[in-house]
Design a protein around this motif. Structure first.
Motif, PDB file in Angstrom:
ATOM      1  N   SER A 297     -40.078 -60.201  22.618  1.00  0.00           N
ATOM      2  CA  SER A 297     -39.847 -60.185  24.062  1.00  0.00           C
ATOM      3  C   SER A 297     -38.603 -60.998  24.370  1.00  0.00           C
ATOM      4  O   SER A 297     -38.120 -61.746  23.527  1.00  0.00           O
ATOM      5  CB  SER A 297     -41.055 -60.771  24.811  1.00  0.00           C
ATOM      6  OG  SER A 297     -41.275 -62.114  24.436  1.00  0.00           O
ATOM      7  N   GLY A 298     -38.094 -60.813  25.547  1.00  0.00           N
ATOM      8  CA  GLY A 298     -36.967 -61.623  25.984  1.00  0.00           C
ATOM      9  C   GLY A 298     -35.683 -60.843  26.180  1.00  0.00           C
ATOM     10  O   GLY A 298     -34.900 -61.154  27.063  1.00  0.00           O
TER      11      GLY A 298
ATOM     12  N   LYS B  93     -43.388 -50.431  22.056  1.00  0.00           N
ATOM     13  CA  LYS B  93     -44.161 -51.679  22.120  1.00  0.00           C
ATOM     14  C   LYS B  93     -43.326 -52.893  21.764  1.00  0.00           C
ATOM     15  O   LYS B  93     -43.846 -54.015  21.751  1.00  0.00           O
ATOM     16  CB  LYS B  93     -45.378 -51.598  21.189  1.00  0.00           C
ATOM     17  CG  LYS B  93     -46.386 -50.536  21.577  1.00  0.00           C
ATOM     18  CD  LYS B  93     -47.587 -50.553  20.645  1.00  0.00           C
ATOM     19  CE  LYS B  93     -48.623 -49.528  21.072  1.00  0.00           C
ATOM     20  NZ  LYS B  93     -49.808 -49.521  20.165  1.00  0.00           N
ATOM     21  N   ASN B  94     -42.054 -52.687  21.433  1.00  0.00           N
ATOM     22  CA  ASN B  94     -41.199 -53.804  21.014  1.00  0.00           C
ATOM     23  C   ASN B  94     -41.838 -54.593  19.875  1.00  0.00           C
ATOM     24  O   ASN B  94     -41.837 -55.835  19.886  1.00  0.00           O
ATOM     25  CB  ASN B  94     -40.913 -54.738  22.192  1.00  0.00           C
ATOM     26  CG  ASN B  94     -39.486 -54.648  22.668  1.00  0.00           C
ATOM     27  OD1 ASN B  94     -38.789 -53.672  22.405  1.00  0.00           O
ATOM     28  ND2 ASN B  94     -39.027 -55.667  23.356  1.00  0.00           N
TER      29      ASN B  94
ATOM     30  N   GLN C 104     -31.836 -64.734  23.944  1.00  0.00           N
ATOM     31  CA  GLN C 104     -32.814 -65.250  22.991  1.00  0.00           C
ATOM     32  C   GLN C 104     -34.022 -64.320  22.953  1.00  0.00           C
ATOM     33  O   GLN C 104     -34.454 -63.788  23.981  1.00  0.00           O
ATOM     34  CB  GLN C 104     -33.254 -66.648  23.402  1.00  0.00           C
ATOM     35  CG  GLN C 104     -34.053 -67.376  22.354  1.00  0.00           C
ATOM     36  CD  GLN C 104     -34.319 -68.820  22.741  1.00  0.00           C
ATOM     37  OE1 GLN C 104     -33.975 -69.265  23.835  1.00  0.00           O
ATOM     38  NE2 GLN C 104     -34.928 -69.571  21.857  1.00  0.00           N
ATOM     39  N   VAL C 105     -34.547 -64.162  21.755  1.00  0.00           N
ATOM     40  CA  VAL C 105     -35.701 -63.290  21.547  1.00  0.00           C
ATOM     41  C   VAL C 105     -36.895 -64.145  21.154  1.00  0.00           C
ATOM     42  O   VAL C 105     -36.789 -65.000  20.276  1.00  0.00           O
ATOM     43  CB  VAL C 105     -35.409 -62.253  20.440  1.00  0.00           C
ATOM     44  CG1 VAL C 105     -36.621 -61.357  20.226  1.00  0.00           C
ATOM     45  CG2 VAL C 105     -34.179 -61.423  20.798  1.00  0.00           C
ATOM     46  N   GLN C 106     -38.014 -63.920  21.797  1.00  0.00           N
ATOM     47  CA  GLN C 106     -39.253 -64.599  21.414  1.00  0.00           C
ATOM     48  C   GLN C 106     -40.045 -63.675  20.489  1.00  0.00           C
ATOM     49  O   GLN C 106     -40.217 -62.493  20.791  1.00  0.00           O
ATOM     50  CB  GLN C 106     -40.102 -64.944  22.636  1.00  0.00           C
ATOM     51  CG  GLN C 106     -39.528 -66.049  23.499  1.00  0.00           C
ATOM     52  CD  GLN C 106     -38.381 -65.575  24.377  1.00  0.00           C
ATOM     53  OE1 GLN C 106     -38.475 -64.539  25.021  1.00  0.00           O
ATOM     54  NE2 GLN C 106     -37.285 -66.327  24.393  1.00  0.00           N
ATOM     55  N   LEU C 107     -40.492 -64.237  19.380  1.00  0.00           N
ATOM     56  CA  LEU C 107     -41.202 -63.450  18.370  1.00  0.00           C
ATOM     57  C   LEU C 107     -42.560 -64.067  18.097  1.00  0.00           C
ATOM     58  O   LEU C 107     -42.649 -65.290  17.884  1.00  0.00           O
ATOM     59  CB  LEU C 107     -40.392 -63.396  17.074  1.00  0.00           C
ATOM     60  CG  LEU C 107     -38.970 -62.834  17.181  1.00  0.00           C
ATOM     61  CD1 LEU C 107     -38.227 -63.027  15.868  1.00  0.00           C
ATOM     62  CD2 LEU C 107     -38.989 -61.371  17.570  1.00  0.00           C
TER      63      LEU C 107
ATOM     64  N   TRP D  59     -36.755 -66.770  15.399  1.00  0.00           N
ATOM     65  CA  TRP D  59     -37.837 -66.796  14.426  1.00  0.00           C
ATOM     66  C   TRP D  59     -39.183 -66.891  15.126  1.00  0.00           C
ATOM     67  O   TRP D  59     -39.314 -67.531  16.170  1.00  0.00           O
ATOM     68  CB  TRP D  59     -37.695 -68.010  13.498  1.00  0.00           C
ATOM     69  CG  TRP D  59     -36.541 -67.897  12.571  1.00  0.00           C
ATOM     70  CD1 TRP D  59     -35.232 -68.216  12.824  1.00  0.00           C
ATOM     71  CD2 TRP D  59     -36.574 -67.421  11.228  1.00  0.00           C
ATOM     72  NE1 TRP D  59     -34.464 -67.974  11.711  1.00  0.00           N
ATOM     73  CE2 TRP D  59     -35.264 -67.481  10.719  1.00  0.00           C
ATOM     74  CE3 TRP D  59     -37.593 -66.950  10.388  1.00  0.00           C
ATOM     75  CZ2 TRP D  59     -34.941 -67.087   9.415  1.00  0.00           C
ATOM     76  CZ3 TRP D  59     -37.275 -66.565   9.106  1.00  0.00           C
ATOM     77  CH2 TRP D  59     -35.962 -66.633   8.630  1.00  0.00           C
ATOM     78  N   GLY D  60     -40.172 -66.284  14.503  1.00  0.00           N
ATOM     79  CA  GLY D  60     -41.536 -66.493  14.928  1.00  0.00           C
ATOM     80  C   GLY D  60     -42.099 -67.751  14.288  1.00  0.00           C
ATOM     81  O   GLY D  60     -41.428 -68.423  13.500  1.00  0.00           O
TER      82      GLY D  60
END
Length: 124
Positions: A25-26, A76-77, A1-4, A114-115
């Protein structure tokens, strides 16, 4: 999972510029495509720009081509959306999204992360 996490939205006059940022991140994004969507009040969420994170290949919708530019800073991702020559019709909530298939999906449902969104308001 990606945190945005998006940032950079705000109120701007027509003709002005804003730069949105999406910090991820993630997990590593090397196999991901990142997209910027927007959703105006009463309208469907639409893809306006996307980037294949590892290759740098980009997509831009006709409605914003020549005015908006998507880019990334892999160190910086972070993915950016530079918005120039803004118009009142660009007013919307802008969302950053990620999909692990490195594909420019236009359908929001194919994006897995999603952010929270950031409001952009362009006054005339």
């Amino acid at each position: 999972q990606v945190q945005l996490v998006e940032s950079g939205g705000g109120l701007v006059q027509a003709g002005g510029s804003l730069r949105l940022s999406c910090a991820a991140s993630g997990r590593t994004l090397s196999s991901y495509a990142m997209g910027w969507f927007r959703q105006a009040q009463g309208k469907e969420r639409e893809l306006i720009a996307a980037i294949k994170y590892s290759r740098g290949t980009t997509y831009c919708a006709e409605s914003v081509k020549g005015r908006f530019t998507i880019s990334s800073d892999n160190a910086k991702n972070t993915v950016y959306l530079q918005m120039n020559s803004l118009k009142p019709e660009d007013t919307a909530v802008y969302y950053c999204a990620a999909n692990p298939h490195e594909t420019f999906y236009v359908v929001p449902g194919w994006y897995t992360d999603w952010g929270q969104g950031t409001q952009v308001t362009v006054s005339s």
